[in-house]
Design an enzyme around this catalytic site. Structure first.
Site, mmCIF file in Angstrom:
data_model
loop_
_atom_site.group_PDB
_atom_site.id
_atom_site.type_symbol
_atom_site.label_atom_id
_atom_site.label_comp_id
_atom_site.label_asym_id
_atom_site.label_seq_id
_atom_site.Cartn_x
_atom_site.Cartn_y
_atom_site.Cartn_z
ATOM 1 C CG ASP A 31 48.276 36.201 36.604
ATOM 2 O OD1 ASP A 31 47.130 35.895 36.965
ATOM 3 O OD2 ASP A 31 49.012 36.985 37.254
ATOM 4 C CB ILE A 32 50.767 40.930 35.767
ATOM 5 C CG1 ILE A 32 51.794 41.988 35.493
ATOM 6 C CG2 ILE A 32 50.275 40.993 37.199
ATOM 7 C CD1 ILE A 32 51.227 43.417 35.581
ATOM 8 C CG ASN A 88 40.721 32.326 42.643
ATOM 9 O OD1 ASN A 88 40.722 31.176 43.087
ATOM 10 N ND2 ASN A 88 41.817 32.910 42.176
ATOM 11 C CD GLU A 96 45.031 39.309 43.634
ATOM 12 O OE1 GLU A 96 45.481 40.071 42.749
ATOM 13 O OE2 GLU A 96 45.691 38.397 44.149
ATOM 14 C CG HIS A 101 39.976 36.097 35.905
ATOM 15 N ND1 HIS A 101 39.272 37.025 36.662
ATOM 16 C CD2 HIS A 101 40.915 35.579 36.719
ATOM 17 C CE1 HIS A 101 39.797 37.068 37.876
ATOM 18 N NE2 HIS A 101 40.782 36.195 37.944
ATOM 19 C CG HIS A 103 43.720 31.923 37.513
ATOM 20 N ND1 HIS A 103 44.759 32.792 37.778
ATOM 21 C CD2 HIS A 103 42.627 32.467 38.110
ATOM 22 C CE1 HIS A 103 44.314 33.808 38.516
ATOM 23 N NE2 HIS A 103 43.024 33.630 38.728
HETATM 24 P P1 5GP Z 1 41.978 36.435 40.841
HETATM 25 O O1 5GP Z 1 42.649 36.391 42.177
HETATM 26 O O2 5GP Z 1 41.026 37.582 40.740
HETATM 27 O O3 5GP Z 1 41.400 35.123 40.441
HETATM 28 O O4 5GP Z 1 43.144 36.652 39.807
HETATM 29 C C1 5GP Z 1 43.491 37.891 39.282
HETATM 30 C C2 5GP Z 1 44.822 37.703 38.581
HETATM 31 O O5 5GP Z 1 45.048 38.820 37.762
HETATM 32 C C3 5GP Z 1 46.007 37.605 39.551
HETATM 33 O O6 5GP Z 1 46.649 36.351 39.367
HETATM 34 C C4 5GP Z 1 46.885 38.787 39.157
HETATM 35 O O7 5GP Z 1 48.262 38.482 39.190
HETATM 36 C C5 5GP Z 1 46.418 39.102 37.743
HETATM 37 N N1 5GP Z 1 46.545 40.511 37.372
HETATM 38 C C6 5GP Z 1 46.206 41.596 38.122
HETATM 39 N N2 5GP Z 1 46.419 42.733 37.447
HETATM 40 C C7 5GP Z 1 46.886 42.358 36.221
HETATM 41 C C8 5GP Z 1 47.289 43.105 35.071
HETATM 42 O O8 5GP Z 1 47.261 44.335 35.018
HETATM 43 N N3 5GP Z 1 47.719 42.378 33.984
HETATM 44 C C9 5GP Z 1 47.747 41.011 34.007
HETATM 45 N N4 5GP Z 1 48.189 40.418 32.890
HETATM 46 N N5 5GP Z 1 47.379 40.290 35.075
HETATM 47 C C10 5GP Z 1 46.954 40.949 36.168
#
Ligand code: 5GP
Length: 115
Positions: A31-32, A88, A96, A101, A103
């Site tokens: 994760d970034i 999520n 987001e 995906h 985590h």
């Molecule tokens: P969500 O909130 O959708 O479950 O998690 C999305 C995750 O993707 C977040 O933890 C965010 O930091 C990560 N993320 C968003 N953009 C990028 C990206 O361009 N590269 C990577 N490696 N992670 C990302």
């Protein structure tokens, strides 16, 4: 909503310096924005926008994502200390990126979420 995502781009680029694991169904990378020492995303190769899009014909992906998480937990040596898996969904779940995906979080004691 469109039919691609930032994760689709990462999967398509196939930059082996970023990709931790890849098979026919999923791709994994860090994760970034790491919220734990180990914070890995296990992403469906096919664009499934959220867990709400799981149905009879694609439900296998969920078991496979969890299976891959257990492999990576061992690889990153957090299987014994423990870890957390999170998916999520939509606004209240804090989703987001609209591309399914999982985590994988570990490497420290994670705060309680349910209590
Ligand atoms: P969500 O909130 O959708 O479950 O998690 C999305 C995750 O993707 C977040 O933890 C965010 O930091 C990560 N993320 C968003 N953009 C990028 C990206 O361009 N590269 C990577 N490696 N992670 C990302």
């Amino acid at each position: 909503m469109n039919n691609t995502s930032i994760f689709s781009k990462i999967i398509k680029e196939n930059d082996l310096s970023k990709i931790i694991y890849k098979d026919k169904y999923v791709t994994s990378f860090h994760d970034i924005k790491q919220i734990a020492p180990i914070h890995i995303l296990i992403v469906s190769n096919k664009l499934i926008k959220s867990i709400n899009e799981i149905n009879k014909s694609n439900k296998y992906i969920l078991g496979h994502m969890i299976y891959v998480a257990t492999i990576l937990a061992k690889q990153f040596k957090i299987d014994k200390s423990g870890y957390r898996l999170i998916i999520n969904c939509n606004k209240d779940g804090g989703q987001e990126i609209f591309h399914l995906h999982l985590h994988l979080l570990g490497g420290k004691k994670l705060g309680k979420m349910l209590s």
